[in-house]
Design a protein around this motif. Structure first.
Motif, mmCIF file in Angstrom:
data_model
loop_
_atom_site.group_PDB
_atom_site.id
_atom_site.type_symbol
_atom_site.label_atom_id
_atom_site.label_comp_id
_atom_site.label_asym_id
_atom_site.label_seq_id
_atom_site.Cartn_x
_atom_site.Cartn_y
_atom_site.Cartn_z
ATOM 1 N N MET A 135 0.874 -1.076 -0.094
ATOM 2 C CA MET A 135 0.011 -0.034 -0.085
ATOM 3 C C MET A 135 0.787 1.314 -0.025
ATOM 4 O O MET A 135 2.073 1.255 0.215
ATOM 5 C CB MET A 135 -0.951 -0.085 1.300
ATOM 6 C CG MET A 135 -1.722 -1.200 1.440
ATOM 7 S SD MET A 135 -3.162 -1.379 0.068
ATOM 8 C CE MET A 135 -3.885 0.092 -0.022
ATOM 9 N N HIS A 136 0.222 2.528 -0.512
ATOM 10 C CA HIS A 136 1.141 3.488 -0.390
ATOM 11 C C HIS A 136 1.028 4.062 0.970
ATOM 12 O O HIS A 136 0.017 3.870 1.684
ATOM 13 C CB HIS A 136 0.334 4.476 -1.407
ATOM 14 C CG HIS A 136 0.301 4.005 -2.796
ATOM 15 N ND1 HIS A 136 1.359 3.810 -3.564
ATOM 16 C CD2 HIS A 136 -0.724 3.702 -3.495
ATOM 17 C CE1 HIS A 136 0.927 3.208 -4.895
ATOM 18 N NE2 HIS A 136 -0.271 3.120 -4.705
ATOM 19 N N GLY A 137 1.874 5.081 1.144
ATOM 20 C CA GLY A 137 2.073 5.574 2.468
ATOM 21 C C GLY A 137 3.402 5.603 3.194
ATOM 22 O O GLY A 137 4.278 4.740 2.937
ATOM 23 N N PRO A 170 4.849 -2.092 3.099
ATOM 24 C CA PRO A 170 5.247 -0.654 2.259
ATOM 25 C C PRO A 170 5.752 -0.735 1.113
ATOM 26 O O PRO A 170 6.763 -1.822 0.769
ATOM 27 C CB PRO A 170 6.280 -0.069 3.293
ATOM 28 C CG PRO A 170 5.952 -0.991 4.910
ATOM 29 C CD PRO A 170 5.527 -2.049 4.498
ATOM 30 N N GLY A 192 2.912 1.370 7.973
ATOM 31 C CA GLY A 192 2.607 0.145 7.275
ATOM 32 C C GLY A 192 3.144 -1.085 7.808
ATOM 33 O O GLY A 192 2.533 -2.058 7.788
ATOM 34 N N ALA A 224 -0.097 -4.832 3.129
ATOM 35 C CA ALA A 224 0.286 -3.692 3.652
ATOM 36 C C ALA A 224 1.647 -3.542 3.711
ATOM 37 O O ALA A 224 1.972 -2.546 4.078
ATOM 38 C CB ALA A 224 -0.256 -3.661 5.116
ATOM 39 N N ALA A 246 -7.686 1.449 7.424
ATOM 40 C CA ALA A 246 -6.448 2.023 7.299
ATOM 41 C C ALA A 246 -5.997 1.679 5.952
ATOM 42 O O ALA A 246 -5.424 2.712 5.193
ATOM 43 C CB ALA A 246 -5.410 1.368 8.351
ATOM 44 N N MET A 247 -6.097 0.694 5.243
ATOM 45 C CA MET A 247 -5.643 0.294 4.108
ATOM 46 C C MET A 247 -6.607 1.415 3.013
ATOM 47 O O MET A 247 -6.095 1.689 2.023
ATOM 48 C CB MET A 247 -5.823 -1.166 3.572
ATOM 49 C CG MET A 247 -4.756 -2.144 4.398
ATOM 50 S SD MET A 247 -5.267 -3.716 4.322
ATOM 51 C CE MET A 247 -4.546 -4.025 2.750
ATOM 52 N N THR A 249 -5.419 4.592 2.660
ATOM 53 C CA THR A 249 -4.178 4.806 2.053
ATOM 54 C C THR A 249 -4.351 4.933 0.498
ATOM 55 O O THR A 249 -3.531 5.376 -0.436
ATOM 56 C CB THR A 249 -3.068 4.145 2.439
ATOM 57 O OG1 THR A 249 -3.498 2.866 2.129
ATOM 58 C CG2 THR A 249 -2.884 4.105 3.755
#
Length: 181
Positions: free
Chosen positions: A1-3, A53, A8, A51, A176-177, A180
């Motif tokens: 995922m981005h962030g 990163p 992450g 998740a 949370a996912m 993002t």
């Protein structure tokens, strides 16, 4: 995922621990609980892998269609199982959300910058609303109630409050996912 990487990794740890506990719950004597725990373990481990990163590991292009296939099959299984129990409708929504996130990840390269953000897509917003409501309800179910006198020892795989906490943590992870994206 981005962030960012730190949140992450925390999400990876939360989802992996949840998946591991769900595997433990698969040892229950109650057949329905074993089936639900299997789907929840798949969801927990799938969320943990998703998740990781992107700065640490960029999965190959074939990963996202594979995710969509696995969770599409899980969604079909949850749809079939929902005939017997409405709890499986939540599994259906969760698996569908995973298919959606895999499709979005497949369609949006991590290096695409400079484009105007079109805002939150309708499906993302609907999933955010659903999982926010789910987290609030699941959290309220964890509030202590007056316990009856005399308790019996319950196996770790049959503890209802731990199963609820497991579902709550996966709901928080899903939120949370989705945030993002």
């Amino acid at each position: 995922m981005h962030g960012p990487a730190s949140p992450g990794w925390l999400l990876v740890a939360l989802c992996a621990a949840t998946g591991a506990y769900c595997l433990l719950r698969m040892r229950s004597n109650v057949e329905e609980q074993r089936r639900a725990a299997g789907g929840e373990a798949l969801m927990g481990f799938g969320m943990a892998v998703m998740a990781v990163p992107a700065a640490v590991f960029t999965p190959p292009a074939w990963t996202w269609p594979a995710y969509a296939t696995v969770f599409g099959a899980a969604a079909l299984r949850a749809l079939w199982a929902s005939r017997a129990s409405t709890h499986h409708l939540h599994h259906l929504v969760g698996a569908t959300a995973m298919v959606y996130m895999a499709a979005v990840m497949a369609g949006s390269p991590a290096h695409a910058h400079g484009h105007a953000d079109p805002g939150v897509p309708l499906l993302t917003g609907a999933l955010l609303l659903y999982f926010t409501g789910y987290v609030l309800v699941a959290g309220a179910r964890l509030l202590p109630v007056a316990a009856g006198a005399g308790g019996t020892a319950v196996a770790w795989s049959d503890r209802p409050e731990l199963a609820r906490a497991c579902r709550l943590s996966m709901g928080i992870g899903m939120l949370a996912m989705l945030l993002t994206m």
